[in-house]
Design a protein around this motif. Structure first.
Motif, short mmCIF file in Angstrom:
data_model
loop_
_atom_site.label_atom_id
_atom_site.label_comp_id
_atom_site.label_asym_id
_atom_site.label_seq_id
_atom_site.Cartn_x
_atom_site.Cartn_y
_atom_site.Cartn_z
N ASP B 21 51.48 34.42 -118.28
CA ASP B 21 52.72 34.31 -117.49
C ASP B 21 52.40 34.34 -115.99
O ASP B 21 52.88 33.50 -115.23
CB ASP B 21 53.67 35.48 -117.80
CG ASP B 21 54.37 35.32 -119.16
OD1 ASP B 21 54.30 34.21 -119.74
OD2 ASP B 21 54.94 36.33 -119.64
N VAL B 60 64.15 29.74 -112.89
CA VAL B 60 64.40 30.23 -114.25
C VAL B 60 63.16 30.95 -114.82
O VAL B 60 63.22 32.13 -115.16
CB VAL B 60 64.89 29.09 -115.17
CG1 VAL B 60 65.08 29.63 -116.60
CG2 VAL B 60 66.18 28.52 -114.65
N PRO B 61 62.01 30.24 -114.91
CA PRO B 61 60.85 30.97 -115.45
C PRO B 61 60.39 32.14 -114.57
O PRO B 61 59.96 33.19 -115.10
CB PRO B 61 59.77 29.89 -115.55
CG PRO B 61 60.20 28.81 -114.65
CD PRO B 61 61.72 28.83 -114.63
N LEU B 64 62.50 35.01 -115.43
CA LEU B 64 62.15 35.55 -116.75
C LEU B 64 60.82 36.31 -116.72
O LEU B 64 60.68 37.35 -117.35
CB LEU B 64 62.08 34.41 -117.78
CG LEU B 64 63.46 33.90 -118.24
CD1 LEU B 64 63.29 32.64 -119.09
CD2 LEU B 64 64.20 34.97 -119.02
N VAL B 73 60.75 33.91 -125.04
CA VAL B 73 61.65 33.06 -124.27
C VAL B 73 61.04 32.69 -122.92
O VAL B 73 61.18 31.56 -122.45
CB VAL B 73 63.04 33.73 -124.11
CG1 VAL B 73 62.93 35.01 -123.27
CG2 VAL B 73 64.05 32.77 -123.47
N THR B 74 60.31 33.58 -122.35
CA THR B 74 59.68 33.36 -121.05
C THR B 74 58.66 32.24 -121.13
O THR B 74 58.65 31.30 -120.33
CB THR B 74 59.01 34.65 -120.56
OG1 THR B 74 59.94 35.71 -120.66
CG2 THR B 74 58.53 34.52 -119.12
N HIS B 76 58.35 30.00 -123.47
CA HIS B 76 58.99 28.73 -123.83
C HIS B 76 59.64 28.11 -122.61
O HIS B 76 59.54 26.91 -122.37
CB HIS B 76 60.01 28.92 -124.96
CG HIS B 76 59.33 29.08 -126.31
ND1 HIS B 76 58.84 28.00 -127.03
CD2 HIS B 76 59.03 30.18 -127.06
CE1 HIS B 76 58.29 28.42 -128.14
NE2 HIS B 76 58.38 29.76 -128.18
N ALA B 77 60.28 28.93 -121.78
CA ALA B 77 60.89 28.45 -120.53
C ALA B 77 59.82 27.85 -119.63
O ALA B 77 60.00 26.77 -119.03
CB ALA B 77 61.60 29.60 -119.84
N VAL B 80 58.76 24.52 -120.93
CA VAL B 80 59.74 23.47 -120.60
C VAL B 80 59.61 23.05 -119.14
O VAL B 80 59.46 21.86 -118.81
CB VAL B 80 61.17 23.99 -120.88
CG1 VAL B 80 62.22 23.00 -120.33
CG2 VAL B 80 61.36 24.21 -122.37
N VAL B 81 59.60 24.03 -118.24
CA VAL B 81 59.55 23.75 -116.79
C VAL B 81 58.24 23.07 -116.43
O VAL B 81 58.21 22.13 -115.61
CB VAL B 81 59.76 25.05 -115.99
CG1 VAL B 81 59.52 24.81 -114.51
CG2 VAL B 81 61.16 25.58 -116.24
N THR B 121 57.09 23.22 -128.20
CA THR B 121 58.17 23.09 -127.23
C THR B 121 57.79 22.08 -126.13
O THR B 121 58.53 21.15 -125.79
CB THR B 121 58.48 24.44 -126.60
OG1 THR B 121 58.78 25.36 -127.64
CG2 THR B 121 59.66 24.37 -125.63
#
Lengths: 128, 610
Positions: B21, B60-61, B64, B73-74, B76-77, B80-81, B121
Motif C-alpha cells: 500500500d 480515493v486510494p 483508504l 478494499v484498499t 482493489h481501489a 482500479v486507480v 480487478t
C-alpha cells in the motif's frame, strides 16, 4: 583325763588368718572348757572334719574354693548332731542351707561366747 | 500466547499488504506529478484532466490507505486507480506503443500484493478501458481498435495477469512455508521459555526448601574454604549456638575461635589430618564451643569434602543435652556399681573390724590379767621388803605363780604384741578400703586433673576385691607411668566395669569347672599414651556378640547382674571424653584382654603441633 574328755570341741573356719588369730586370742580364756581348732579355709576345715568330731562348727560364708555353705552342708551330712554357726561378712548374704545360728561380723566376743554357751549348754547327749 | 500457522500467515500477509500500500502511495503520487508535467509539455489539453481529475481519483486510494491500510478494499481501489493511470498516461502520450508497457509494469507492481483477486480487478479494469477503443472510440483519444486487436491486447494483458497470478500463488506458498517455520520457531521458543520458567521456579523452590530445611533445624551447617580461610556459608542459627549476632557470623574465623581452648589443638590437628588424607572424613569430631557470653556447648561435627579438598562442608550438632543425659546415666551406673559393690565392701570392712575388735578385746583382758599378776607380785615384793618370814614369802610367791598360770602369762606375753600389731594392721586395711572408696567415688570435677594411674588402678582393685577374690587370683604389673591428665573418677569407673566383667567371666567358668581363674592388670606407657591392660581367663566373648558389646543396655548377664551399660559408658569415657582407645582381644575358651589407651596430654599437644 576325764576333764579332757568332757571338753567341748569347736571348729572355727575362715579364710582370713588374722580373723582366726583374733578369735583364738579372745577365746583363749575359755581354753579350759573348750577345745578349739582353727582351720584356714574350707579345705583345711574338711581335713579337720575328717580327722575329728566337733560339737560346734563356726564358719565364714564367703571363702575361695569351698565356701561356708558347702562346709556346713558337709557337716550336716556327716555329723547331724554337730551345731552349725554361720559367721557371715554381711547380713544381706543369703545363707545356703540351714544353720543353728547366723552371726554377722563384726560380732563381739561376748555375743559369740554367749551363743556358743547356749548351743553347747543345750542337752543333747551329755550331762547337765 | 501461542500463535498458529494461519495467524502468523495472516500477520505476514497484512504486513505485506500494508508495505505494498505504501509503495503504491508513492507510485500514485509520482504518476500524478509525472502525468501533470507530461501533459503540460506534450498535451496541454489534458493538463486539467491529469492534474485535477488524476488528483481527485488519487484521493480515493490515498484516503483508504490512510484509514484502512492492508484491507482488501484498499488494494482493489489501488488496482482500479492504477489501471486508470495507465489509461491516462497512454492518452497523454498519444497512444505510444511503449506506454502500453506501463500496464504490464503496473500488473507486476500489483503482483507485490500476492493476491490474484487484485490482479483480476486490474485486468478487468484494463479490459474495460480497452473495450472503449473497440466499441466507443469517441470517448478515447486514440484510434479505434478492431475486434481482433482488442482481443489481442486483452489476451496479452490477461496472459501477463495470469503469469503474475501464478507468481502470486508461488509467493503465497513461500509465505505459507515461512509462516509455518515462523510459527514453529515461535512455538519452540515459547516451549523453551516456559520450560526455563518452570525450571527456574522449581530451582527456586528447591533452593528455598533446602534453605528452610537447613535453617529450621538446630543443626548448623557451614562451608569453609580452607585455602582462602573464608567461611563461604554458615547457617544463621549458629548465632543461637554461639550467642552472637548475625553480623558477627560474618567473621570468617568466628567458629574456629569459638572452639574451647583445651580442645582447639586437637580439633585443628584432626581437621588437618582429614585435609591431608591421613584420616577418614567419616570420623565425627567432638568438642566444646564457647559462646560469646561464655556458655559452653558440646558439639559433634561431621565433615565432608564433597566440595573438593579445599572446601570443607560440615554439619554441627549440639549434643550438650545428650552429654548431660550421658553424664546422668553414667552417674546412675556408678551408683549401680557402688550398690552392687556395697555387699562386698561391707564384707571387706567387716572382717578386719571383727578381728580388730577381738584383738583389742584380748588386749583388754590381757591387761586385766597382767594387772592381777602384777598385784600379786607387789604383795610378794612387800613381803620380801618387810622381811616377813620365809613361809609367808613362799605363800605370796605361790599366789604369783598361781595368778601367772591362771592368766597364761607366757601366752599373753607372746600374743599381746601380735594382737596389737594385728589390730593396727586391721585398721590399716579398713583405712585402705575407705580411702579406695573415696578415690573411686571421686566427685567428678569439670576439669581434668593430673593423676597417678597406678594409684587409681590399685584403689579400684581394692574395692572390687570381693568381686573376684573368691574365683580368681589377681596379678598386677604396674609399670612406670607418668601422671595422666584425666577425669579420674570416670577412669576408675571404667577400670571397675572391666574388672567386674572379667570377674564375672571367670565366675562362669568357675561355676562350671571349679577352677580358679586369673586376672592380670598391667599398666605401661609409651611416648604417646598410657595403657591399662586387663586380662582374664574367662570364656572369651562369643563371636556373635562382639560387635554389640559397646551398645547401651546390651548385656549377656542374668537379670540383676548387669544393666548393660558398663562397656557403653567405658567407651564414652575413653573414646569420646579422653580421646583414647578402648579395644579388646578375645579367644573363646582362653579369655579376654581389654586395652584402655589414654593419650598423654603433653604427647597429644606435641602431635598437634607437628
Amino acid at each position: 583325763m576325764s576333764d579332757e574328755l568332757k571338753k567341748k570341741r569347736i571348729l572355727f573356719v575362715d579364710d582370713d588368718p588374722s580373723l582366726l588369730a583374733g578369735l583364738q586370742n579372745v577365746l583363749h580364756r575359755d581354753r579350759k572348757r573348750w577345745d578349739m581348732t582353727f582351720a584356714l579355709g574350707g579345705e583345711a576345715a574338711l581335713e579337720e572334719l575328717g580327722a575329728n568330731s566337733f560339737d560346734v562348727v563356726v564358719s565364714d560364708m564367703r571363702m575361695p574354693v569351698i565356701d561356708g555353705a558347702a562346709v556346713l552342708a558337709i557337716v550336716k551330712r556327716r555329723a547331724p548332731h554337730t551345731r552349725r554357726v554361720m559367721l557371715s561378712g554381711s547380713d544381706c548374704e543369703s545363707v545356703a542351707g540351714d544353720v543353728d545360728e547366723l552371726l554377722v561380723k563384726p560380732c563381739s566376743a561376748v555375743t559369740l561366747r554367749a551363743t556358743l554357751e547356749r548351743l553347747l549348754g543345750k542337752p543333747r547327749d551329755n550331762e547337765p | 500466547m501461542m500463535r498458529d500457522r494461519g495467524f502468523v500467515l495472516a500477520e505476514m500477509q497484512k504486513r505485506l499488504h500494508r508495505d505494498t500500500d505504501q509503495l503504491f502511495v508513492k507510485l500514485l503520487v509520482g504518476q500524478w506529478l509525472a502525468a501533470s508535467v507530461l501533459a503540460l509539455v506534450v498535451a496541454p489539453a489534458l493538463l486539467v484532466v491529469a492534474f485535477v481529475g488524476g488528483g481527485l481519483v488519487n484521493l480515493v486510494p490515498l484516503y483508504l490507505v490512510r484509514t484502512r491500510s492492508g484491507a482488501p478494499v484498499t488494494r482493489h481501489a489501488i488496482a482500479v486507480v492504477q489501471m486508470l493511470w495507465c489509461t491516462m498516461l497512454i492518452a497523454i502520450t498519444q497512444n505510444r506503443v511503449e506506454t502500453q508497457f506501463h500496464v504490464f509494469g503496473s500488473l507486476a507492481f500489483l503482483a507485490f500484493y500476492r493476491d490474484w483477486k487484485v490482479l483480476s480487478t486490474a485486468t478487468l479494469v484494463r479490459i474495460c478501458t480497452l473495450s472503449r477503443f473497440a466499441w466507443w472510440p469517441a470517448s478515447t483519444t486514440g484510434p479505434r481498435l478492431e475486434f481482433w486487436q482488442f482481443f489481442e491486447a486483452a489476451a496479452w494483458v490477461t496472459f501477463i495477469a495470469v503469469t503474475m497470478a501464478v507468481l502470486c500463488f508461488r509467493g503465497l506458498r513461500e509465505l505459507k512455508a515461512a509462516a509455518a517455520r515462523q510459527a514453529r520457531l515461535e512455538r519452540t521458543a515459547m516451549i523453551i521459555e516456559r520450560k526455563v520458567t518452570e525450571r527456574t521456579t522449581e530451582l527456586q523452590e528447591s533452593s528455598e526448601r533446602y534453605r528452610a530445611l537447613i535453617e529450621n533445624t538446630e543443626a548448623v551447617t557451614f562451608e569453609y574454604d580452607v585455602v582462602a580461610g573464608r567461611m563461604l556459608y554458615i547457617a544463621p542459627q549458629a548465632s543461637r549456638m554461639l550467642d552472637c549476632t548475625l553480623e558477627q557470623l560474618e567473621d570468617h574465623q568466628l567458629l574456629a575461635d569459638s572452639i574451647y581452648p583445651d580442645d582447639r589443638d586437637r580439633v585443628l590437628a584432626t581437621v588437618n589430618e582429614m585435609v591431608n588424607g591421613t584420616r577418614s572424613w567419616s570420623d565425627p569430631i567432638d568438642c566444646r564451643l564457647i559462646g560469646r557470653r561464655g556458655r559452653i556447648v558440646h558439639v559433634r561435627t561431621f565433615l565432608n569434602a564433597r566440595g573438593g579438598s579445599r572446601r570443607i562442608r560440615a554439619i554441627v550438632l549440639d549434643i550438650t543435652r545428650q552429654r548431660k543425659l550421658e553424664s546422668e546415666l553414667q552417674q546412675a551406673q556408678k551408683l549401680e556399681s557402688v550398690g552392687r559393690l556395697a555387699a562386698g565392701v561391707a564384707h571387706e570392712i567387716n572382717t578386719p573390724i571383727q578381728f580388730i575388735g577381738d584383738s583389742v578385746q584380748f588386749m583388754a583382758q590381757s591387761i586385766d590379767d597382767v594387772m592381777m599378776v602384777v598385784g600379786k607380785q607387789q604383795v610378794l615384793l612387800g613381803a620380801i621388803r618387810a622381811g616377813l618370814p620365809a613361809s609367808e614369802v613362799a605363800a605370796a610367791a605361790a599366789l604369783v605363780q598361781q595368778a601367772s598360770e591362771d592368766a597364761d602369762l607366757a601366752y599373753l606375753m607372746e600374743q599381746a604384741p601380735k594382737a596389737a600389731e594385728r589390730a593396727l594392721d586391721g585398721v590399716e586395711r579398713v583405712g585402705t578400703i575407705v580411702r579406695s572408696m573415696k578415690v573411686f567415688a571421686h566427685p567428678d570435677s569439670a576439669e581434668m586433673e593430673p593423676v597417678d594411674i597406678n594409684t587409681a588402678v590399685k584403689s579400684t582393685l581394692t574395692i572390687a576385691r570381693n568381686e573376684y577374690r573368691y574365683v580368681a587370683n589377681l596379678d598386677t604389673e604396674l609399670g612406670d607411668v607418668p601422671p595422666l591428665t584425666c577425669f579420674v573418677g570416670e577412669i576408675n569407673q571404667v577400670i571397675l566395669n572391666v574388672v567386674i566383667n572379667a570377674a564375672h567371666a571367670i565366675a562362669d567358668i568357675h561355676a562350671e569347672t571349679g577352677t580358679r581363674g586369673k586376672i592380670t592388670v598391667k599398666t605401661s606407657a609409651t611416648d604417646d599414651y598410657v595403657e591399662i591392660a586387663i586380662k582374664d581367663t574367662g570364656g572369651g566373648i562369643p563371636e556373635h556378640v562382639r560387635d554389640r558389646i559397646y551398645d547401651p543396655f546390651f548385656t549377656t548377664k542374668d537379670v540383676g547382674k548387669g544393666s548393660g551399660q558398663g562397656l557403653s559408658i567405658a567407651r564414652t569415657v575413653i573414646v569420646d571424653k579422653h580421646h583414647g582407645e578402648l579395644t579388646f582381644e578375645t579367644t573363646t575358651g582362653v579369655g579376654t584382654t581389654f586395652f584402655i589407651r589414654l593419650p598423654i596430654a603433653a604427647g597429644a599437644q606435641k602431635k598437634a603441633a607437628a
